[in-house]
Structures are given as C-alpha cells and as structure tokens.
Design a protein around this motif. Structure first.
Motif, mmCIF file in Angstrom:
data_model
loop_
_atom_site.group_PDB
_atom_site.id
_atom_site.type_symbol
_atom_site.label_atom_id
_atom_site.label_comp_id
_atom_site.label_asym_id
_atom_site.label_seq_id
_atom_site.Cartn_x
_atom_site.Cartn_y
_atom_site.Cartn_z
ATOM 1 N N LEU A 1 1.906 3.021 -9.338
ATOM 2 C CA LEU A 1 1.447 2.853 -7.959
ATOM 3 C C LEU A 1 -0.070 2.967 -7.839
ATOM 4 N N LEU A 2 -0.659 3.968 -8.534
ATOM 5 C CA LEU A 2 -2.093 4.200 -8.404
ATOM 6 C C LEU A 2 -2.912 3.211 -9.221
ATOM 7 N N HIS A 3 -2.654 3.150 -10.522
ATOM 8 C CA HIS A 3 -3.506 2.365 -11.412
ATOM 9 C C HIS A 3 -3.179 0.878 -11.427
ATOM 10 N N LEU A 4 -1.891 0.528 -11.389
ATOM 11 C CA LEU A 4 -1.516 -0.883 -11.414
ATOM 12 C C LEU A 4 -1.559 -1.518 -10.028
ATOM 13 N N PHE A 5 -0.904 -0.861 -9.048
ATOM 14 C CA PHE A 5 -0.795 -1.453 -7.717
ATOM 15 C C PHE A 5 -2.073 -1.280 -6.893
ATOM 16 N N ALA A 6 -2.570 -0.041 -6.784
ATOM 17 C CA ALA A 6 -3.718 0.226 -5.905
ATOM 18 C C ALA A 6 -5.042 -0.185 -6.547
ATOM 19 N N ASP B 1 -6.852 6.229 9.831
ATOM 20 C CA ASP B 1 -6.805 4.801 10.175
ATOM 21 C C ASP B 1 -5.758 4.041 9.362
ATOM 22 N N TYR B 2 -5.504 4.526 8.125
ATOM 23 C CA TYR B 2 -4.533 3.866 7.232
ATOM 24 C C TYR B 2 -3.527 4.902 6.722
ATOM 25 N N PRO B 3 -2.661 5.411 7.583
ATOM 26 C CA PRO B 3 -1.726 6.472 7.164
ATOM 27 C C PRO B 3 -0.730 6.027 6.097
ATOM 28 N N LEU B 4 -0.476 4.724 6.001
ATOM 29 C CA LEU B 4 0.439 4.216 4.975
ATOM 30 C C LEU B 4 -0.268 3.933 3.654
ATOM 31 N N GLY B 5 -1.589 4.128 3.633
ATOM 32 C CA GLY B 5 -2.354 3.905 2.414
ATOM 33 C C GLY B 5 -3.083 2.577 2.445
ATOM 34 N N ILE B 6 -4.314 2.568 1.970
ATOM 35 C CA ILE B 6 -5.088 1.328 1.997
ATOM 36 C C ILE B 6 -4.506 0.286 1.046
ATOM 37 N N ALA B 7 -3.860 0.740 -0.029
ATOM 38 C CA ALA B 7 -3.258 -0.218 -0.967
ATOM 39 C C ALA B 7 -2.126 -0.993 -0.302
ATOM 40 N N PHE B 8 -1.302 -0.311 0.497
ATOM 41 C CA PHE B 8 -0.194 -0.966 1.188
ATOM 42 C C PHE B 8 -0.677 -1.767 2.397
ATOM 43 N N SER B 9 -1.936 -1.568 2.781
ATOM 44 C CA SER B 9 -2.518 -2.347 3.874
ATOM 45 C C SER B 9 -3.334 -3.520 3.351
ATOM 46 N N GLY B 10 -3.303 -3.701 2.022
ATOM 47 C CA GLY B 10 -4.020 -4.813 1.415
ATOM 48 C C GLY B 10 -5.519 -4.629 1.365
ATOM 49 N N LYS B 11 -5.972 -3.372 1.388
ATOM 50 C CA LYS B 11 -7.400 -3.069 1.371
ATOM 51 C C LYS B 11 -7.804 -2.400 0.065
ATOM 52 N N MET C 1 -8.275 11.088 -2.332
ATOM 53 C CA MET C 1 -8.360 9.682 -2.718
ATOM 54 C C MET C 1 -6.992 9.137 -3.098
ATOM 55 N N PHE C 2 -6.181 9.954 -3.739
ATOM 56 C CA PHE C 2 -4.821 9.554 -4.105
ATOM 57 C C PHE C 2 -4.007 9.239 -2.850
ATOM 58 N N ILE C 3 -4.094 10.114 -1.845
ATOM 59 C CA ILE C 3 -3.384 9.896 -0.580
ATOM 60 C C ILE C 3 -3.995 8.720 0.180
ATOM 61 N N THR C 4 -5.315 8.536 0.053
ATOM 62 C CA THR C 4 -5.970 7.394 0.702
ATOM 63 C C THR C 4 -5.397 6.087 0.202
ATOM 64 N N TYR C 5 -5.188 5.985 -1.103
ATOM 65 C CA TYR C 5 -4.661 4.751 -1.694
ATOM 66 C C TYR C 5 -3.179 4.545 -1.375
ATOM 67 N N LEU C 6 -2.375 5.592 -1.478
ATOM 68 C CA LEU C 6 -0.921 5.427 -1.407
ATOM 69 C C LEU C 6 -0.295 5.911 -0.113
ATOM 70 N N GLY C 7 -1.078 6.510 0.767
ATOM 71 C CA GLY C 7 -0.548 6.920 2.057
ATOM 72 C C GLY C 7 -0.100 8.369 2.087
ATOM 73 N N ILE C 8 0.057 8.879 3.296
ATOM 74 C CA ILE C 8 0.393 10.289 3.475
ATOM 75 C C ILE C 8 1.769 10.619 2.906
ATOM 76 N N VAL C 9 2.761 9.769 3.176
ATOM 77 C CA VAL C 9 4.135 10.067 2.771
ATOM 78 C C VAL C 9 4.294 9.947 1.262
ATOM 79 N N ILE C 10 3.976 8.790 0.704
ATOM 80 C CA ILE C 10 4.176 8.563 -0.730
ATOM 81 C C ILE C 10 3.237 9.431 -1.560
ATOM 82 N N GLY C 11 1.961 9.511 -1.162
ATOM 83 C CA GLY C 11 0.998 10.314 -1.912
ATOM 84 C C GLY C 11 1.370 11.788 -1.937
ATOM 85 N N SER C 12 1.729 12.321 -0.774
ATOM 86 C CA SER C 12 2.107 13.742 -0.697
ATOM 87 C C SER C 12 3.400 14.010 -1.459
ATOM 88 N N LEU C 13 4.348 13.080 -1.377
ATOM 89 C CA LEU C 13 5.619 13.239 -2.089
ATOM 90 C C LEU C 13 5.409 13.288 -3.597
#
Length: 401
Positions: free
Chosen positions: A66-71, A275-285, A313-325
C-alpha cells in the motif's frame, strides 16, 4: 572450529549492516541481508522450528504494497523494505530459534555497535577531519552531516543514541546495579545526548526514562527529579556556557534554532489529513501536489519537505482508517508485551525484556520527528521490534516447560 569462527563473523556483519542501515554499498554489491543473514538461516538454523512470524510478515507485506507500491509507486523501495524485514524475521525465527544464548549474543553485538558509534561521535567532536574519513569508510558512502557516529546523517544517529541511552539507564536499574553505577550510566547518557546534536533523541529519552522511573521507583521519582533540578541549579552557569559561542552540542543547537519548526510542520500535516481523511493516495494525489502551495513545506523556490513525522506521513498517504489500522496491527503484540512487562517490572526474569521494551519505545517515538521509521525498514527499530517479540516468546516457552 571453522563453524565457531564463521557464525560470530556472519552475525557481526549482518547486525552491523542492519544497525547502521547499510543495504548495499559500492564494495558490497549484494544486499547485505541476503549476503549475511540468509547463510546463517540456511546453514546454521535451529532444527524443526516452525515459522512464527507469519502474521507480522503478512502485515509488513500489506503495508509495503500500500505504501511503497500504491502510494509512492516505488518498486525499489518495496523490494528493499521486504528484503530487510523478511530477512530479519528469518534470522530471529530460524537462526536464533529457541536459543536464548544466540539471542543474548545478538543483543550484545547490537548495543556494542551502538556504543562504538557513540564513541566515534565523541571523537568526531575532537578530530573532525580524521573521523569524517573514518565514518565514510565505515558506512561505505560520503558523510553528509557532522558531528555524528556511524551514519552519514545526524538524524539517523538520533535513533541510535535514543535506543542506546534508554537501554543503558533502564538496564542499570532493573539489574539492580549500585546507585553510583546507575548515576555514572545516567551521566554518560546525558553527555552523549548533549554531544549528539539531536533534540528529538533527548526528548524521547526523557519520555521513556521518566515513564520507567515513575513505574519502577514510584514516589522516589520525585526525589530523583528534585536532585537533578538541584544539580542543574548549582551548575547553571556551566550549562548556560554550553549554549553560547560556536560550540557543537544540543543546547547550542537549540539556542541557534537550527532547522525548521517541526511543530508547525505537524500542524500543517494534520490539516492535509483533515482535507484528505481517506488518504492522498486514494484521492489520486501525491505529496507534492497537496503540499506545493503550503509555505511551511517549502525549501527555496521548488524544494518540498515532509512533516518529518513517519507516522503522520503514513496516515497522510493511506488515510486515517487504513493507516491507523496497519499501525495498530504492527505494534499490537509489542504493546501487549509492554503492558505485561510493566505489570511485572521488578521481576528479575523480566529485566532484559524491560530494557528492550523501553528502548524500543524511545526509538519508535523518535519516528514522530523524522521520516525514518519501522514503516520505512529502519534497521535499529526492526532489530528491537523482533528482539522484544522473540525474547517474550522464548520466556513464554520456558514458563510452559
């Protein structure tokens, strides 16, 4: 005879490269975990020992994907992370296995290497020109910042010194050494932190050791802190002198206000997460796209920095829910062990585990001030992480027997 020589040599080489985050150099063109850890795993493994880190390896795999490949879209970062983490899990699982002696030897080598790095940092203050050459030789690449130890960067040395000083102070107490010895260890730790030029390392050391004192000494902690304050008042003029002139120490660095304001970076990073609670990676940013218009993250005209907080930064990329989990899943078992250790903190059988837990706590919290973290495959954190898990497993098996 050859086996008795080869095993310690490979252990030293592997732990050296892991401790100092040396993955590949111009001299060593094979990834160091493959060159040094895998021979130990396949040639000198503990027989009939099943793999007990399936859960941790799976969580690391999902995190890396999720972090290195996707984000971050970095196949190289993903490959490096997986090689480092999987090799470390194999080392502990198959080479150390049920051998407490091998585990203790690994821990001794690890902290001996940190002591060596600390001594080189001290020497760097005295003979900078000569020691910089030595440091470059020891890390296999040019040195970027000084004074420091066996690392090109001062911030990386902060992780080393935070782990070493916290472990030393806690260990001297839980192993019930003489008060004079504990005082000498504490003074040495403060000296290293003073010369180490790392404010975050001092902060996490104070946090971890302060918590340990409260849990271990309880009401005596008031006397300890009171004594330290009295000593500080008596030495007020000497302490003030350390923050003046061109001296290289943590007090002078703080007085000169070197580097950016980390608290403002954290606040601005939290706004981006809002501004991007779901993560900037999932918002295409990308980070550059969301930070480019924020002056807090600008360096010069075009350069951008992160918030220097590995977890944020990890939560920024992947969002509050997925990053925290994922953070919860990574640290869940370690946290359970830590709580168990706290409940039996004065049990002599928990002495080593307690020192490792507080050391891991300090070095992990240090990632709140830097990009280096367990999520990025930091060698020192990874070693302490598996040391805590493995020592707890060995002690549980001994209790069952």
């Amino acid at each position: 005879m050859f086996k008795k020589f080869l095993i310690p040599l490979l252990m030293f080489l592997y732990l050296y490269t892991l401790t100092f985050n040396i993955f590949m150099t111009n001299l060593i063109r094979i990834p160091s975990p493959i060159a040094f850890a895998l021979p130990l795993v396949f040639l000198f493994r503990q027989k009939d020992y099943k793999f007990i880190y399936i859960r941790e390896t799976f969580v690391f795999l999902i995190t890396a994907m999720l972090l290195h490949l996707f984000a971050l879209e970095s196949v190289k970062a993903f490959s490096v992370f997986m090689i480092i983490t999987v090799s470390c899990s194999l080392y502990f699982n198959y080479f150390i296995g049920e051998s407490k002696e091998r585990l203790k030897l690994s821990i001794r080598i690890f902290f001996a290497l940190l002591v060596l790095s600390a001594l080189i940092m001290v020497a760097n203050h005295v003979e900078p020109a000569k020691i910089i050459v030595l440091r470059s030789l020891l890390v296999g690449e040019p040195v970027q910042q000084s004074p420091s130890g066996i690392t090109p960067w001062i911030f990386s040395f902060g992780f080393q010194i935070a782990a070493l000083t916290t472990f030393a102070v806690v260990a001297s107490a839980v192993y019930k050494r003489a008060i004079l010895f504990q005082a000498i260890v504490f003074t040495s730790a403060l000296t290293l932190l003073l010369l180490g030029m790392n404010r975050s390392a001092f902060l996490v050391f104070a946090l971890a050791v302060g918590l340990f004192w409260l849990l271990y000494f309880r009401f005596k902690t008031v006397l300890i802190i009171g004594s330290l304050l009295c000593i500080a008042v008596v030495l007020k003029s000497e302490i003030a002198a350390l923050s003046t002139g061109r001296q290289q120490n943590i007090l002078a660095k703080n007085s000169n206000k070197i580097n950016e304001n980390r608290s403002s970076l954290t606040i601005e990073n939290l706004k981006i997460i809002e501004d991007y609670p779901l993560g900037i990676a999932f918002s295409g940013k990308t980070w550059n796209q969301v930070a480019i218009h924020n002056p807090a993250f600008r360096i010069g005209e075009t350069g951008l920095v992160t918030s220097h907080n590995g977890y944020l930064m990890f939560i920024t990329y992947l969002g509050i829910v997925i990053g925290s989990l994922l953070l919860f899943l990574i640290y869940q078992n370690v946290f359970k062990i830590f709580i168990k250790v706290i409940k039996g903190l004065k049990d002599p059988d928990n002495a080593l585990l307690a020192a490792l837990c507080f050391s891991l706590m300090a070095i992990s919290v240090n990632s709140c001030f830097h990009n280096e973290s367990l999520l990025a495959g930091s060698g020192p954190i990874l070693f302490l992480y598996f040391s805590v898990l493995h020592l707890s497993k060995i002690q549980s098996n001994e209790a069952l027997v």
